[in-house]
Scaffold this motif. Structure first.
Motif, PDB file in Angstrom:
ATOM      1  N   PHE A 133       0.828  -1.203   0.000  1.00 39.72           N
ATOM      2  CA  PHE A 133       0.000   0.000   0.000  1.00 39.72           C
ATOM      3  C   PHE A 133       0.867   1.259   0.000  1.00 39.72           C
ATOM      4  O   PHE A 133       2.094   1.194   0.158  1.00 39.72           O
ATOM      5  N   LYS A 134       0.220   2.392  -0.157  1.00 41.65           N
ATOM      6  CA  LYS A 134       0.903   3.683  -0.173  1.00 41.65           C
ATOM      7  C   LYS A 134       1.659   3.896   1.141  1.00 41.65           C
ATOM      8  O   LYS A 134       1.156   3.604   2.218  1.00 41.65           O
ATOM      9  N   ASP A 135       2.887   4.428   1.037  1.00 43.03           N
ATOM     10  CA  ASP A 135       3.719   4.619   2.221  1.00 43.03           C
ATOM     11  C   ASP A 135       3.024   5.487   3.276  1.00 43.03           C
ATOM     12  O   ASP A 135       2.433   6.519   2.951  1.00 43.03           O
ATOM     13  N   ASN A 136       3.093   5.030   4.509  1.00 44.50           N
ATOM     14  CA  ASN A 136       2.687   5.851   5.652  1.00 44.50           C
ATOM     15  C   ASN A 136       3.700   5.613   6.765  1.00 44.50           C
ATOM     16  O   ASN A 136       4.633   4.800   6.619  1.00 44.50           O
ATOM     17  N   ARG A 137       3.553   6.308   7.877  1.00 51.56           N
ATOM     18  CA  ARG A 137       4.546   6.195   8.945  1.00 51.56           C
ATOM     19  C   ARG A 137       4.646   4.773   9.472  1.00 51.56           C
ATOM     20  O   ARG A 137       5.751   4.264   9.718  1.00 51.56           O
ATOM     21  N   PHE A 138       3.506   4.123   9.633  1.00 56.35           N
ATOM     22  CA  PHE A 138       3.509   2.754  10.122  1.00 56.35           C
ATOM     23  C   PHE A 138       4.322   1.849   9.199  1.00 56.35           C
ATOM     24  O   PHE A 138       5.204   1.109   9.644  1.00 56.35           O
ATOM     25  N   GLY A 139       4.017   1.896   7.905  1.00 56.63           N
ATOM     26  CA  GLY A 139       4.699   1.030   6.950  1.00 56.63           C
ATOM     27  C   GLY A 139       6.191   1.295   6.877  1.00 56.63           C
ATOM     28  O   GLY A 139       7.000   0.356   6.783  1.00 56.63           O
ATOM     29  N   ILE A 140       6.577   2.555   6.922  1.00 53.37           N
ATOM     30  CA  ILE A 140       7.996   2.903   6.863  1.00 53.37           C
ATOM     31  C   ILE A 140       8.730   2.369   8.087  1.00 53.37           C
ATOM     32  O   ILE A 140       9.844   1.837   7.975  1.00 53.37           O
ATOM     33  N   GLU A 141       8.120   2.477   9.266  1.00 49.14           N
ATOM     34  CA  GLU A 141       8.756   1.968  10.479  1.00 49.14           C
ATOM     35  C   GLU A 141       8.901   0.447  10.429  1.00 49.14           C
ATOM     36  O   GLU A 141       9.916  -0.106  10.878  1.00 49.14           O
ATOM     37  N   VAL A 142       7.905  -0.230   9.881  1.00 43.55           N
ATOM     38  CA  VAL A 142       8.003  -1.682   9.738  1.00 43.55           C
ATOM     39  C   VAL A 142       9.173  -2.047   8.833  1.00 43.55           C
ATOM     40  O   VAL A 142       9.989  -2.927   9.152  1.00 43.55           O
ATOM     41  N   LEU A 143       9.279  -1.373   7.695  1.00 40.76           N
ATOM     42  CA  LEU A 143      10.371  -1.655   6.758  1.00 40.76           C
ATOM     43  C   LEU A 143      11.728  -1.317   7.363  1.00 40.76           C
ATOM     44  O   LEU A 143      12.748  -1.912   6.978  1.00 40.76           O
ATOM     45  N   ASP A 144      11.760  -0.390   8.315  1.00 37.89           N
ATOM     46  CA  ASP A 144      13.012  -0.025   8.990  1.00 37.89           C
ATOM     47  C   ASP A 144      13.375  -1.002  10.119  1.00 37.89           C
ATOM     48  O   ASP A 144      14.362  -0.794  10.820  1.00 37.89           O
ATOM     49  N   GLY A 145      12.570  -2.029  10.313  1.00 38.57           N
ATOM     50  CA  GLY A 145      12.869  -3.024  11.331  1.00 38.57           C
ATOM     51  C   GLY A 145      12.251  -2.762  12.680  1.00 38.57           C
ATOM     52  O   GLY A 145      12.569  -3.463  13.650  1.00 38.57           O
ATOM     53  N   LYS A 146      11.377  -1.780  12.779  1.00 40.32           N
ATOM     54  CA  LYS A 146      10.756  -1.437  14.048  1.00 40.32           C
ATOM     55  C   LYS A 146       9.390  -2.104  14.188  1.00 40.32           C
ATOM     56  O   LYS A 146       8.814  -2.595  13.220  1.00 40.32           O
ATOM     57  N   ASN A 147       8.877  -2.106  15.408  1.00 38.45           N
ATOM     58  CA  ASN A 147       7.515  -2.543  15.677  1.00 38.45           C
ATOM     59  C   ASN A 147       6.718  -1.319  16.111  1.00 38.45           C
ATOM     60  O   ASN A 147       6.765  -0.935  17.280  1.00 38.45           O
ATOM     61  N   PRO A 148       5.969  -0.687  15.209  1.00 36.55           N
ATOM     62  CA  PRO A 148       5.218   0.517  15.575  1.00 36.55           C
ATOM     63  C   PRO A 148       4.142   0.272  16.617  1.00 36.55           C
ATOM     64  O   PRO A 148       3.624   1.222  17.205  1.00 36.55           O
ATOM     65  N   PHE A 149       3.788  -0.995  16.841  1.00 37.38           N
ATOM     66  CA  PHE A 149       2.771  -1.345  17.834  1.00 37.38           C
ATOM     67  C   PHE A 149       3.372  -1.663  19.198  1.00 37.38           C
ATOM     68  O   PHE A 149       2.645  -2.013  20.129  1.00 37.38           O
ATOM     69  N   ALA A 150       4.681  -1.570  19.338  1.00 41.37           N
ATOM     70  CA  ALA A 150       5.328  -1.955  20.588  1.00 41.37           C
ATOM     71  C   ALA A 150       4.785  -1.139  21.757  1.00 41.37           C
ATOM     72  O   ALA A 150       4.573   0.075  21.641  1.00 41.37           O
ATOM     73  N   VAL A 151       4.577  -1.809  22.877  1.00 40.98           N
ATOM     74  CA  VAL A 151       4.074  -1.164  24.094  1.00 40.98           C
ATOM     75  C   VAL A 151       4.987  -1.532  25.251  1.00 40.98           C
ATOM     76  O   VAL A 151       5.157  -2.716  25.555  1.00 40.98           O
ATOM     77  N   ASP A 152       5.602  -0.512  25.888  1.00 42.08           N
ATOM     78  CA  ASP A 152       6.440  -0.784  27.057  1.00 42.08           C
ATOM     79  C   ASP A 152       6.250   0.215  28.186  1.00 42.08           C
ATOM     80  O   ASP A 152       6.896   0.127  29.225  1.00 42.08           O
TER      81      ASP A 152
END
Length: 325
Positions: A178-197
Motif C-alpha cells: 500500500f501507499k507509504d505511511n509512517r507505520f509502513g515505513i517503520e516496519v520496513l526499517d525493522g521497528k515494531n510501531p505497535f510496541a508497548v512498554d
C-alpha cells in the motif's frame, strides 16, 4: 445463632474469599484483563470453548443460536489483537448466523510454541484446519472474515483451501504494497510501531489504530499496568511475527494469491486507516473484481470496532447477495 455471630461468620468468609482472590491475581495478574474480556464476551452473547487441533490448543468464542443450516461466520483477528476485537460485530450478527471467533495460535489465550512459525502461510493452514474440525457443520456455508494480519491469513486460506471457504471478507487487510505511511515505513526499517512498554507507548498504540475518539478504549488501573507488562513480555514474539509478515518473503503473498479467490468477496476499509492505508483496498480489488467494496469515513484501522453497524451490514450483504460458486 446470634446476630453478632452471623456478622463474624460473614466477615470471616469475606476475608477468606478476598485472600483467595489476591492469591489468584498474585499468581497471574493478567487475569484482571481476562476477566474484563470475559465480561465483554458475555455481553456479546458468546460462549468460550477450547479445542486441540494438531499441535496447538485453540481457545475460541462462539454462538450457535441460529436457524438450522444458517451460514457459519468465522472471524480471524490481526497483529497484537485477539478474538475480543470482533465482539462488537458478533453482537450484531448473533442469532442470524453461527459465529466462531478464535484466538490465533500464538496469540491471546492460545498456545505458543517456542520457535514456532506464525506467519501468513503457517497460520492459513491452521485456520483451514480450525474450520474443518470446529466450525463446519452439516454443510453450512463458511463465511471467513479477516482483519489486518488476519485479512492476509484469510486471503491465503480462501485461495489455497477453496473447499473450506464459501465467502470471504477482508477488513483493513495486510498483504499488499500500500501507499507509504509512517507505520509502513517503520516496519520496513525493522521497528515494531505497535510496541508497548510504558503508558506513553500504550497511548500511541491506541491512537495509531483508532481514529474516532469516541471509540478509543480506556484501560483503567490496574489493568493498564498489567496489560503493559504482558505486551513487554510479548515484545520478542511480536517482533518475530512482524519480521515475517511485514518484511519477509511472505509479506505480499496474500495480495498475489488473492487473484485465485473465486468466491464472493467483501473488501472493507476506513479512509483514515493509519496502519494499512486505504490504498490497499484498490490493490486487493484489482485481484478480486467480484468483490463488494466498502470505504467508510471517520474511522481508522479498527473498522470492526469503530463502525460495527456498517461492518455488520456489509457482511450481511455479502452473505445474502453473494452468488454461490
Amino acid at each position: 445463632m446470634s446476630l453478632r455471630r452471623i456478622i463474624k461468620t460473614v466477615a470471616l468468609v469475606a476475608a477468606v474469599l478476598l485472600c483467595a482472590v489476591f492469591a489468584w491475581l498474585w499468581w497471574d495478574p493478567y487475569r484482571v484483563v481476562l476477566a474484563d474480556f470475559a465480561r465483554q464476551r458475555i455481553a456479546a452473547g458468546l460462549t468460550r470453548n477450547a479445542a486441540r487441533i494438531d499441535d496447538h490448543r485453540w481457545v475460541y468464542a462462539y454462538n450457535d443460536d441460529a436457524p438450522a443450516n444458517a451460514p457459519t461466520v468465522v472471524m480471524i483477528h490481526g497483529f497484537t489483537g485477539g478474538k475480543e476485537n470482533w465482539y462488537p460485530l458478533a453482537q450484531r450478527l448473533r442469532g442470524r448466523y453461527r459465529l466462531f471467533i478464535p484466538d490465533l495460535p500464538g496469540w491471546g489465550e492460545n498456545e505458543r510454541k517456542q520457535g514456532g512459525d506464525y506467519g501468513f502461510v503457517a497460520q492459513n493452514d491452521r485456520v483451514a484446519r480450525f474450520i474443518e474440525q470446529v466450525a463446519r457443520k452439516n454443510g453450512s456455508p463458511i463465511v471467513l472474515l479477516g482483519h489486518s494480519m488476519g485479512g492476509g491469513i484469510v486471503a491465503l486460506t480462501a485461495a489455497r483451501h477453496p473447499r473450506q471457504v464459501d465467502r470471504v471478507g477482508l477488513f483493513d487487510a495486510a498483504g499488499v504494497r500500500f501507499k507509504d505511511n509512517r507505520f509502513g515505513i517503520e516496519v520496513l526499517d525493522g521497528k515494531n510501531p505497535f510496541a508497548v512498554d510504558d503508558a506513553a507507548s500504550l497511548q500511541r498504540y491506541i491512537d495509531t489504530v483508532f481514529h474516532d475518539p469516541l471509540t478509543k478504549p480506556t484501560i483503567p488501573w490496574p489493568a493498564d499496568g498489567i496489560y503493559i507488562e504482558r505486551r513487554k513480555r510479548d515484545a520478542a514474539f511480536e517482533q518475530s511475527v512482524l519480521d515475517k509478515i511485514g518484511r519477509g518473503d511472505e509479506r505480499f503473498l496474500p495480495g498475489i494469491e488473492a487473484a485465485r479467490i473465486a468466491q464472493p468477496a467483501l473488501l472493507l476499509w476506513c479512509r483514515q486507516d493509519a496502519v494499512i492505508d486505504a490504498s490497499a483496498l484498490e490493490l486487493y480489488a484489482a485481484q478480486l473484481p467480484q468483490a463488494q467494496r466498502v470505504l467508510l469515513d471517520g474511522c481508522g484501522h479498527m473498522s470492526i470496532v469503530e463502525r460495527p453497524d456498517a461492518a455488520a451490514q456489509a457482511v450481511t450483504q455479502l452473505i445474502d447477495k453473494g452468488q454461490a460458486r
